[in-house]
Write an enzyme that holds these catalytic residues in place. Structure first.
Site, PDB file in Angstrom:
ATOM      1  N   GLU A 105       2.032  11.210 -11.149  1.00 24.46           N
ATOM      2  CA  GLU A 105       1.960  11.004 -12.694  1.00 24.46           C
ATOM      3  C   GLU A 105       0.826  10.061 -12.922  1.00 24.46           C
ATOM      4  O   GLU A 105       0.694   8.831 -12.616  1.00 24.46           O
ATOM      5  CB  GLU A 105       3.170  10.526 -13.160  1.00 24.46           C
ATOM      6  CG  GLU A 105       3.632  10.080 -14.659  1.00 24.46           C
ATOM      7  CD  GLU A 105       4.728   9.414 -15.102  1.00 24.46           C
ATOM      8  OE1 GLU A 105       4.704   9.076 -16.198  1.00 24.46           O
ATOM      9  OE2 GLU A 105       5.796   8.893 -14.036  1.00 24.46           O
TER      10      GLU A 105
ATOM     11  N   HIS B 125       8.280  10.660  -7.297  1.00 19.82           N
ATOM     12  CA  HIS B 125       6.831  10.744  -7.611  1.00 19.82           C
ATOM     13  C   HIS B 125       6.171   9.397  -7.574  1.00 19.82           C
ATOM     14  O   HIS B 125       6.582   8.510  -7.595  1.00 19.82           O
ATOM     15  CB  HIS B 125       6.778  11.441  -8.776  1.00 19.82           C
ATOM     16  CG  HIS B 125       7.174  10.694 -10.201  1.00 19.82           C
ATOM     17  ND1 HIS B 125       8.415  10.846 -10.319  1.00 19.82           N
ATOM     18  CD2 HIS B 125       6.469  10.056 -11.005  1.00 19.82           C
ATOM     19  CE1 HIS B 125       8.494  10.045 -11.451  1.00 19.82           C
ATOM     20  NE2 HIS B 125       7.356   9.618 -11.985  1.00 19.82           N
TER      21      HIS B 125
ATOM     22  N   HIS C 200       0.604  -0.992  -0.153  1.00 23.38           N
ATOM     23  CA  HIS C 200       0.068  -0.044   0.084  1.00 23.38           C
ATOM     24  C   HIS C 200       0.732   1.283   0.095  1.00 23.38           C
ATOM     25  O   HIS C 200       2.190   1.167   0.101  1.00 23.38           O
ATOM     26  CB  HIS C 200      -0.951   0.097   1.195  1.00 23.38           C
ATOM     27  CG  HIS C 200      -0.308   0.262   2.608  1.00 23.38           C
ATOM     28  ND1 HIS C 200       0.284  -0.780   3.315  1.00 23.38           N
ATOM     29  CD2 HIS C 200      -0.122   1.379   3.337  1.00 23.38           C
ATOM     30  CE1 HIS C 200       0.744  -0.457   4.341  1.00 23.38           C
ATOM     31  NE2 HIS C 200       0.743   0.801   4.441  1.00 23.38           N
TER      32      HIS C 200
END
Length: 137
Positions: free
Chosen positions: A108, A62, A7
């Site tokens: 993204e 990211h 997770h």
């Protein structure tokens, strides 16, 4: 032995604002909620939003989310109409939208996978001419 990603947990300053973004704009499904956090899911991805201090990053770190090609343009249009901030233009293989969430986490949205990325590199003579590149099968 690791089996994959379990997770993701993101620190958020305001839970309601982040739920609006992840649930309302990105289409995550709210699975549990408590005063200082929430669990959401999107396909097999489990996302935890935890209220607490948020530290801005200035590096290239990211999170990239997988998007089906047919969904990419409509999703990008919806996000842009909502005023999301884009943190860089796409310069890589596959369609990508680089955006910030309400707390400045770099995200993204990407069409493609590792295999399509490596295939694009193998097909690019400039990339293959890079003496520092090593591709492994």
């Amino acid at each position: 032995m690791l089996r994959g990603l379990n997770h993701l947990t993101l620190a958020v300053a305001e839970l309601e604002r982040s739920l609006g973004f992840y649930e309302g704009l990105l289409g995550f499904r709210l699975r549990a909620r408590w005063p200082r956090g929430a669990y959401l899911s999107q396909g097999p991805l489990w996302l935890c939003l935890a209220v607490g201090p948020v530290t801005a990053r200035e590096d290239y770190t990211h999170l990239a989310f997988d998007v089906a090609a047919a969904d990419f343009e409509p999703l990008c249009a919806r996000l842009r109409a909502a005023g999301v901030v884009e943190w860089q233009p796409n310069a890589s293989e596959g369609e990508s939208l680089y955006l910030l969430d309400p707390d400045g986490h770099r995200l993204e949205l990407h069409v493609g996978d590792l295999e399509s990325r490596l295939a694009a590199w193998r097909a690019d003579p400039r990339r293959l001419a890079d003496p520092g590149l090593e591709l492994f099968d």
